[in-house]
Design a protein around this motif. Structure first.
Motif, PDB file in Angstrom:
ATOM      1  N   ASP A 104      -5.693   9.174   2.120  1.00  0.00           N
ATOM      2  CA  ASP A 104      -5.783   8.698   0.741  1.00  0.00           C
ATOM      3  C   ASP A 104      -6.890   9.474   0.043  1.00  0.00           C
ATOM      4  OD1 ASP A 104      -6.229   6.939  -1.609  1.00  0.00           O
ATOM      5  OD2 ASP A 104      -4.883   5.606  -0.518  1.00  0.00           O
ATOM      6  N   GLU A 137      -9.969   8.922   4.327  1.00  0.00           N
ATOM      7  CA  GLU A 137     -10.234   9.162   2.913  1.00  0.00           C
ATOM      8  C   GLU A 137     -10.759  10.578   2.707  1.00  0.00           C
ATOM      9  OE1 GLU A 137     -12.968   6.072   1.951  1.00  0.00           O
ATOM     10  OE2 GLU A 137     -11.500   4.513   2.309  1.00  0.00           O
ATOM     11  N   GLU A 196      -9.645  -3.703  -4.698  1.00  0.00           N
ATOM     12  CA  GLU A 196      -8.254  -3.846  -4.261  1.00  0.00           C
ATOM     13  C   GLU A 196      -7.940  -2.878  -3.121  1.00  0.00           C
ATOM     14  OE1 GLU A 196      -3.708  -3.530  -6.034  1.00  0.00           O
ATOM     15  OE2 GLU A 196      -5.399  -3.075  -7.335  1.00  0.00           O
ATOM     16  N   TYR A 197      -8.377  -1.632  -3.253  1.00  0.00           N
ATOM     17  CA  TYR A 197      -8.143  -0.640  -2.204  1.00  0.00           C
ATOM     18  C   TYR A 197      -8.846  -1.047  -0.906  1.00  0.00           C
ATOM     19  CZ  TYR A 197      -8.701   3.440   0.697  1.00  0.00           C
ATOM     20  OH  TYR A 197      -8.726   4.277   1.772  1.00  0.00           O
ATOM     21  N   ALA A 252     -13.556   3.897  -4.525  1.00  0.00           N
ATOM     22  CA  ALA A 252     -12.822   2.869  -3.782  1.00  0.00           C
ATOM     23  C   ALA A 252     -12.934   1.532  -4.514  1.00  0.00           C
ATOM     24  CB  ALA A 252     -13.370   2.748  -2.366  1.00  0.00           C
ATOM     25  N   LYS A 281      -9.516   9.580  -2.680  1.00  0.00           N
ATOM     26  CA  LYS A 281     -10.228   8.595  -3.488  1.00  0.00           C
ATOM     27  C   LYS A 281     -11.439   9.216  -4.159  1.00  0.00           C
ATOM     28  CE  LYS A 281      -8.084   4.786  -3.042  1.00  0.00           C
ATOM     29  NZ  LYS A 281      -7.107   4.691  -4.081  1.00  0.00           N
ATOM     30  N   LYS A 321      -6.725  -3.554   0.828  1.00  0.00           N
ATOM     31  CA  LYS A 321      -5.515  -2.932   1.374  1.00  0.00           C
ATOM     32  C   LYS A 321      -5.839  -2.110   2.615  1.00  0.00           C
ATOM     33  CE  LYS A 321      -2.788  -2.731  -2.856  1.00  0.00           C
ATOM     34  NZ  LYS A 321      -2.048  -1.846  -3.783  1.00  0.00           N
ATOM     35  N   LYS A 322      -6.970  -1.429   2.606  1.00  0.00           N
ATOM     36  CA  LYS A 322      -7.394  -0.630   3.763  1.00  0.00           C
ATOM     37  C   LYS A 322      -7.594  -1.527   4.991  1.00  0.00           C
ATOM     38  CE  LYS A 322     -11.001   2.553   5.218  1.00  0.00           C
ATOM     39  NZ  LYS A 322     -12.212   3.287   4.838  1.00  0.00           N
ATOM     40  N   TYR A 368       0.867  -1.182   0.000  1.00  0.00           N
ATOM     41  CA  TYR A 368       0.000   0.000   0.000  1.00  0.00           C
ATOM     42  C   TYR A 368       0.896   1.221   0.000  1.00  0.00           C
ATOM     43  CZ  TYR A 368      -2.910   3.794   1.630  1.00  0.00           C
ATOM     44  OH  TYR A 368      -3.534   5.004   1.740  1.00  0.00           O
TER      45      TYR A 368
END
Length: 69
Positions: A42, A68, A50-51, A47, A44, A54-55, A26
């Motif tokens: 981040d 965010e 994949e994100y 979202a 965005k 990762k979050k 990340y």
């Protein structure tokens, strides 16, 4: 009355490892300190799946809740 921020950095990479296996990486958009807290931010528009994974990994591995904007 905005709080002053310090230690502003960009694009900080985090290895997201589970049981010694690198799952993914990340990379934060921005990080800074504000009022004694370290903030990971981040930007965005949307979202991705994949994100979202990762979050969750960031919270589970590092205890970091991504803000965010």
């Amino acid at each position: 009355q905005a709080e002053a921020i310090t230690e502003l950095t960009r694009q900080v990479p985090y290895a997201l490892m589970v049981n010694g296996v690198l799952v993914c990486t990340y990379r934060s958009d921005f990080e800074y300190d504000e009022s004694g807290r370290h903030i990971v931010e981040d930007a965005k528009g949307y979202a991705t799946e994949e994100y979202k994974i990762k979050k969750k990994l960031m919270l589970a591995i590092y205890g970091i809740k991504i803000q965010e904007v």
